[in-house]
Design a protein around this motif. Structure first.
Motif, PDB file in Angstrom:
ATOM      1  N   VAL A   7       0.835  -1.199   0.040  1.00 19.71           N
ATOM      2  CA  VAL A   7       0.020   0.123  -0.004  1.00 19.71           C
ATOM      3  C   VAL A   7       0.863   1.294  -0.060  1.00 19.71           C
ATOM      4  CG1 VAL A   7      -1.950   1.252   1.200  1.00 19.71           C
ATOM      5  CG2 VAL A   7      -1.684  -1.119   1.409  1.00 19.71           C
ATOM      6  N   GLY A  10       0.928   4.466   3.037  1.00 25.13           N
ATOM      7  CA  GLY A  10       0.108   3.644   3.785  1.00 25.13           C
ATOM      8  C   GLY A  10       0.064   3.680   5.263  1.00 25.13           C
ATOM      9  N   GLY A  15      -4.843   5.419   3.691  1.00 26.03           N
ATOM     10  CA  GLY A  15      -3.821   4.287   3.413  1.00 26.03           C
ATOM     11  C   GLY A  15      -3.204   3.338   4.510  1.00 26.03           C
ATOM     12  N   ILE A  18      -6.317   1.068   4.919  1.00 24.23           N
ATOM     13  CA  ILE A  18      -6.272  -0.110   3.803  1.00 24.23           C
ATOM     14  C   ILE A  18      -5.454  -1.208   4.160  1.00 24.23           C
ATOM     15  CG2 ILE A  18      -5.705  -0.464   1.583  1.00 24.23           C
ATOM     16  CD1 ILE A  18      -6.650   2.216   0.614  1.00 24.23           C
ATOM     17  N   ALA A  19      -4.125  -0.577   4.700  1.00 25.70           N
ATOM     18  CA  ALA A  19      -3.279  -1.579   5.290  1.00 25.70           C
ATOM     19  C   ALA A  19      -3.703  -2.332   6.376  1.00 25.70           C
ATOM     20  CB  ALA A  19      -2.182  -0.668   5.632  1.00 25.70           C
ATOM     21  N   VAL A  29       1.136  -7.659   4.608  1.00 27.55           N
ATOM     22  CA  VAL A  29       1.278  -6.341   4.084  1.00 27.55           C
ATOM     23  C   VAL A  29       2.534  -5.454   4.310  1.00 27.55           C
ATOM     24  CG1 VAL A  29      -0.115  -4.044   4.235  1.00 27.55           C
ATOM     25  CG2 VAL A  29      -1.157  -6.364   4.706  1.00 27.55           C
ATOM     26  N   VAL A  31       4.030  -1.458   3.866  1.00 29.32           N
ATOM     27  CA  VAL A  31       3.547   0.028   3.392  1.00 29.32           C
ATOM     28  C   VAL A  31       4.547   0.801   2.876  1.00 29.32           C
ATOM     29  CG1 VAL A  31       1.371  -0.030   4.955  1.00 29.32           C
ATOM     30  CG2 VAL A  31       3.685   0.640   5.821  1.00 29.32           C
ATOM     31  N   VAL A  80      -1.730  -1.545  -3.947  1.00 24.97           N
ATOM     32  CA  VAL A  80      -3.149  -0.452  -3.831  1.00 24.97           C
ATOM     33  C   VAL A  80      -2.112   0.967  -3.737  1.00 24.97           C
ATOM     34  CG1 VAL A  80      -4.657   0.632  -2.255  1.00 24.97           C
ATOM     35  CG2 VAL A  80      -3.884  -1.840  -2.281  1.00 24.97           C
ATOM     36  N   ASN A  82      -2.525   4.428  -3.201  1.00 26.03           N
ATOM     37  CA  ASN A  82      -3.108   5.459  -2.514  1.00 26.03           C
ATOM     38  C   ASN A  82      -1.997   6.482  -2.329  1.00 26.03           C
ATOM     39  OD1 ASN A  82      -4.790   6.058  -0.270  1.00 26.03           O
ATOM     40  ND2 ASN A  82      -2.935   6.073   0.794  1.00 26.03           N
ATOM     41  N   GLY A 213     -11.235   0.830   3.334  1.00 29.33           N
ATOM     42  CA  GLY A 213     -10.297  -0.380   3.589  1.00 29.33           C
ATOM     43  C   GLY A 213     -11.235  -1.620   3.164  1.00 29.33           C
ATOM     44  N   VAL A 216     -11.381  -2.092  -0.451  1.00 26.64           N
ATOM     45  CA  VAL A 216     -10.027  -2.596  -1.014  1.00 26.64           C
ATOM     46  C   VAL A 216     -10.004  -3.979  -0.616  1.00 26.64           C
ATOM     47  CG1 VAL A 216      -7.604  -2.354  -0.843  1.00 26.64           C
ATOM     48  CG2 VAL A 216      -8.956  -0.342  -1.028  1.00 26.64           C
TER      49      VAL A 216
END
Length: 241
Positions: A7, A10, A15, A18-19, A29, A31, A80, A82, A213, A216
């Motif tokens: 992301v 992130g 962001g 989302i993460a 994940v 970022v 992603v 972002n 989030g 996503v």
């Protein structure tokens, strides 16, 4: 099979939400961040999500940053995009520097990141790319010619790239948030928010980063393979594309 997600931008706001949503959905994940080192360190410490610093507008920096991220996490299955900035000004006062900065991060940055993960996704026969655009890329906004142009460009990029990736198992979709309760929106004076902004939103409230989030997570899922080239408008009914 646990998928790896990156992301950009992130560690704060949308962001960060989302993460966290991807982590909670059992994705591996990482970022990306560029500016606020303190905020990034705090986010990574609190969430256990590793952070990697690079400027998405710089292709070489993206290549080096992704190399570090993939060495730590594995090949990128979900991207992603972002990361974004604003340099607002009325057009008759906008400078080339303001234009180039926003286009560089918000549009060229999406190209850079997509291009660097694209070949690997094609080879593996799987990929999920989610581009975070904006309601202002759909309808325009006074004082944001640069931002609106970049975010509209993200939508066009999404639609074209989705067609190229479809036969290779890669989906490419865009999300266009409206007014979301982030630090950026929190800086708007309360009177302006109550009198000018909320009355434009039929549901009568700001969105939450967590709502973006969750969208996503759906688009990143294995089960979302038939949805590509789409633009999700998450704006409380403020604008119908």
């Amino acid at each position: 099979m646990q998928r790896t997600a990156i992301v950009t931008g992130g560690t704060r706001g949308i962001g960060a939400a989302i993460a966290i949503a991807l982590r909670d959905a059992k994705f591996k994940v990482g970022v990306n961040y560029c500016g606020n080192e303190e905020a990034a360190r705090r986010f990574c410490d609190e969430t256990g999500i590793p952070g990697f610093r690079w400027d998405v507008s710089d292709y070489a920096a993206c290549a080096e940053g992704l190399k570090q991220a993939t060495e730590a996490l594995g090949p990128v299955d979900v991207l992603v995009n972002n990361a974004g900035i604003t340099r607002d000004a009325m057009f008759h006062k906008m400078t080339p520097e303001q234009w180039n900065a926003v286009i560089g991060t918000n549009l060229t940055g999406v190209f850079n990141m997509c291009r660097l993960v694209w070949d690997g996704m094609r080879e593996r026969g799987f990929g999920r790319i989610v581009n975070i655009s904006s309601i202002n890329g759909q309808k325009g906004q006074v004082g944001q010619v640069n931002y609106s142009a970049a975010k509209a460009g993200d939508i066009g990029l999404t639609k074209a790239l989705a067609q190229e990736g479809a036969r290779k198992g890669i989906t490419v979709n865009a999300i266009c948030p409206g007014y979301i309760g982030t630090e950026m929106v929190a800086s708007i004076p309360a009177e302006v928010l109550e009198r000018q902004i909320l009355p434009q939103i039929p549901v009568g409230r700001l969105g939450t980063p967590e709502e973006i989030g969750r969208a996503v997570v759906f688009l990143a899922a294995e089960e979302a393979g038939y949805m590509t080239g789409a633009t999700l408008s998450i704006n409380g009914g403020q604008y119908f594309a």
